[in-house]
Scaffold this active site. Structure first.
Site, short mmCIF file in Angstrom:
data_model
loop_
_atom_site.label_atom_id
_atom_site.label_comp_id
_atom_site.label_asym_id
_atom_site.label_seq_id
_atom_site.Cartn_x
_atom_site.Cartn_y
_atom_site.Cartn_z
N ARG A 64 33.80 42.79 36.89
CA ARG A 64 35.06 43.29 37.45
C ARG A 64 34.95 44.81 37.57
NH1 ARG A 64 39.25 43.00 33.31
NH2 ARG A 64 39.05 45.26 33.24
N HIS B 202 41.83 45.25 35.42
CA HIS B 202 42.30 43.86 35.42
C HIS B 202 43.39 43.68 36.47
CE1 HIS B 202 43.50 39.94 33.99
NE2 HIS B 202 44.74 40.36 33.81
N TYR C 67 38.85 50.92 27.45
CA TYR C 67 38.03 49.98 26.69
C TYR C 67 36.61 49.79 27.22
CZ TYR C 67 39.97 46.92 30.38
OH TYR C 67 40.36 46.38 31.59
#
Length: 362
Positions: free
Chosen positions: A255, A259, A268
């Site tokens: 990805r 998100h 993160y």
């Protein structure tokens, strides 16, 4: 896969450098015209995705889940589908929707709040987006069981992410699909991150090996290789249609974006990881192969870019032209035959809305 980690064991037909390889089990004959078509599908899907992100940032959409970086997994698998096959997506399968002939603008209506969700054209055989993680796999399995009972010559594909595979709904779907030998392909896009949770916090073994415990085959494919995704999905669909039951495909991809537009991925994961995967970009990989073989030149690639800009402009105009829904419509379709309490709440809400109109008139 992080920088410095060994290359995973997966099916690959097109290397990151654009070199073609072969696999005895998952062979694929594809023409230069078909290759150009795959590139066009991926490029236009990405341009639409970029425009949707821009629209959200400008306040035109409430939210948007990007598919940036996952185009090969989606386009490759979707182009393996037959017209009678049925798709159950999650909420990020924009490339699959494109391949099923769905106007990208219609996908944005829910994220703009124009309606709560609507079924795409029946001929597309594409279920509405499902925001509940993993729930669509139950719907897909039930549908596939019905297909088997009807002896139909078709199959079902259920799309979901690596985070969803930890959901109980997915485990139950695997059980029922296996026991009833349902003609279904479970297509897991392992993009490495379930929001901020990395895959290694959810499993100690590769995700495709989950299928072994349920008694059906699992295959891991290079999810950034559109040819491998096409070949493996074709094989799995043929297995399903011929009565061989379900297959789990793990498309090992990444990805590239957040998100959703409400997520800050920099909190993160590091820049080094993202940059590593940027060099494995599915569009660059296929473009390199096409140009090296003399099957596409700069003029063709520029034409695709121009087509993408036209698509983005049309999408923007379509979104801005969408009418605002009647606020009281949120009370519709709660119960099939109506309900006294809902009627009371609708009346209170209508009176509340009218109070603003009266105040403005005064």
């Amino acid at each position: 896969m992080t920088p410095g980690a060994p290359e995973p064991d997966y099916i690959q037909l097109l290397t990151p450098g654009g070199e073609r390889t072969e696999d005895s089990t998952y062979s694929l004959d594809v023409t230069p015209e078909e290759l150009r078509g795959l590139y066009r599908d991926m490029a236009l899907t990405r341009r639409f995705d970029e425009e949707a992100i821009a629209l959200q940032r400008q306040g035109e959409l409430g939210l948007w889940p990007s598919s940036y970086g996952q185009e090969a997994a989606q386009i490759g698998s979707a182009r393996a589908l037959g017209s009678d096959d049925y798709v159950f997506p999650s909420y990020r399968e924009h490339g699959v929707a494109w391949c099923r002939g769905i106007d990208p603008a219609t996908l944005l209506a829910v994220f703009r709040g124009v309606h709560n969700g609507s079924r795409p054209p029946k001929k597309a055989n594409f279920h509405p987006y499902t925001l509940v993680i993993g729930a669509q796999t139950l719907h897909a399995t039930g549908y596939a069981m019905g297909v088997a009972k009807d002896s139909a010559d078709s199959a079902v594909v259920a799309y979901f992410g690596d985070g969803a595979i930890s959901q109980g709904d997915v485990a139950e779907s695997f059980t029922f699909a296996a026991v009833h030998n349902a003609p279904i392909v479970f297509f897991c896009q392992n993009n490495q991150w379930a929001i901020s949770a990395p895959t290694q916090t959810q499993t100690r073994v590769p995700l495709y090996q989950r299928a072994q415990g349920y008694g059906f085959p699992g295959v891991r494919v290079d999810g950034n290789d559109v040819l491998a995704c096409l070949a493996v999905t074709k094989w799995a669909l043929e297995q399903a249609r011929s009565g061989q039951g379900p297959t789990l495909i793990e498309a090992y991809t990444y990805r590239m974006g957040a998100h959703t537009t409400s997520d800050d991925a920099t909190r993160y994961r590091g820049d080094e990881e993202v940059e590593y995967w940027r060099h494995r970009d599915p569009l660059t990989r296929l473009a390199t192969h096409l140009t090296a073989q003399g099957w596409a030149d700069r003029a063709y690639l520029d034409t695709v870019v121009q087509e993408g800009e036209q698509l983005a402009r049309r999408i923007r105009e379509s979104v801005r032209a969408m009418p605002d829904p009647d606020p009281s419509a949120l009370f519709e379709n709660v119960y099939a035959d109506g309900h006294a309490l809902v009627d009371e709440e609708r009346a209170q809400f209508t009176a509340y809305q009218a109070s603003f109109t009266d105040a403005e008139g005064a």
